[in-house]
Design an enzyme around this catalytic site. Structure first.
Site, PDB file in Angstrom:
ATOM      1  CE1 TYR A  14      41.184  27.548  20.795  1.00 48.14           C
ATOM      2  CE2 TYR A  14      40.400  25.923  19.159  1.00 48.14           C
ATOM      3  CZ  TYR A  14      40.959  27.085  19.327  1.00 48.14           C
ATOM      4  OH  TYR A  14      41.180  27.842  18.252  1.00 48.14           O
ATOM      5  CG  HIS A  19      36.320  30.650  25.632  1.00 45.82           C
ATOM      6  ND1 HIS A  19      35.437  31.516  26.633  1.00 45.82           N
ATOM      7  CD2 HIS A  19      36.181  31.068  24.563  1.00 45.82           C
ATOM      8  CE1 HIS A  19      34.819  32.601  25.812  1.00 45.82           C
ATOM      9  NE2 HIS A  19      35.186  32.176  24.478  1.00 45.82           N
ATOM     10  CE1 TYR A  64      37.421  25.828  17.035  1.00 48.25           C
ATOM     11  CE2 TYR A  64      35.880  25.288  15.141  1.00 48.25           C
ATOM     12  CZ  TYR A  64      36.896  24.992  15.948  1.00 48.25           C
ATOM     13  OH  TYR A  64      38.133  24.245  15.586  1.00 48.25           O
ATOM     14  CG  ASN A  66      32.633  33.688  19.180  1.00 43.48           C
ATOM     15  OD1 ASN A  66      32.765  33.647  20.434  1.00 43.48           O
ATOM     16  ND2 ASN A  66      33.427  34.610  18.558  1.00 43.48           N
ATOM     17  CG  ASP A  91      34.271  31.421  29.593  1.00 40.43           C
ATOM     18  OD1 ASP A  91      33.383  30.738  28.714  1.00 40.43           O
ATOM     19  OD2 ASP A  91      34.877  32.124  29.049  1.00 40.43           O
ATOM     20  CG  ASN A 112      31.358  37.396  21.150  1.00 43.73           C
ATOM     21  OD1 ASN A 112      30.820  38.290  21.266  1.00 43.73           O
ATOM     22  ND2 ASN A 112      32.876  37.454  21.118  1.00 43.73           N
TER      23      ASN A 112
END
Length: 185
Positions: A14, A19, A64, A66, A91, A112
């Site tokens: 990632y 994100h 992560y 969320n 973001d 989220n």
């Protein structure tokens, strides 16, 4: 004391995605100040530094996106931080690549990570630095945020990351209203 949180997802997979622009801002801020965001606590990477006698925490939750709220809440409790001490960088689909916006408070706007922070803190009253990533042209939102920036977008993003770092540094030495007036132009 001030806590600057960059949101993103952990891991190489990632690293360069849209994100993870919150992580990218924290990394650049740390690099410019010769700080290392390497300590581990409460499912996060962090550092504590001092700027003009004030403690500054840079934080990258490793839960992560969320589930970012639990890590943020743990740090706030541990260090005795109030919502007024918190700035969250993330973001934003509603801003074009290269644009940034600072806000004193607000809703989650469908993000989220911000939704989880609001849920964990029980308030919408914390500072935000939104970094534009643009809306997908044809892709799904999930694919869009988890893809890397295009070559063209990278040009714009370098500027927005620079301005985001400058805004964070300005907040370390000033009040947030002045920073918003300067960087929301």
């Amino acid at each position: 004391m001030k806590c600057i949180v960059g949101l993103g997802n952990p891991g190489k997979k990632y690293e360069a995605t849209r994100h993870n622009v919150g992580f990218q801002v924290i990394d650049e801020l740390a690099k410019r100040n010769n700080w290392a965001v390497e300590k581990k606590k409460f499912n996060s990477l962090f550092t504590t530094e001092h700027v003009r006698g004030e403690k500054i925490i840079l934080l990258k939750p490793q839960t992560y996106m969320n589930l970012s709220g639990g890590a943020v809440r743990s740090f706030m409790d541990y260090f005795g931080l109030g919502e007024e001490d918190l700035l969250v960088i993330y973001d934003d689909l509603d801003l074009l690549p290269g644009k940034i916006r600072l806000r004193q408070k607000g809703g989650h706007g469908g993000h989220n990570g911000i939704r989880d922070i609001i849920d964990q803190l029980g308030t919408k009253e914390f500072k935000r630095l939104r970094v534009g990533i643009g809306k997908p042209k044809s892709d799904s939102v999930i694919n869009h945020v988890l893809d890397p920036f295009s070559k063209e977008e990278k040009k714009y993003m370098e500027g927005s990351i620079d301005r985001s770092v400058e805004a964070c540094e300005a907040w370390m030495e000033s009040n947030f209203d002045e920073v918003m007036n300067e960087y929301n132009k």
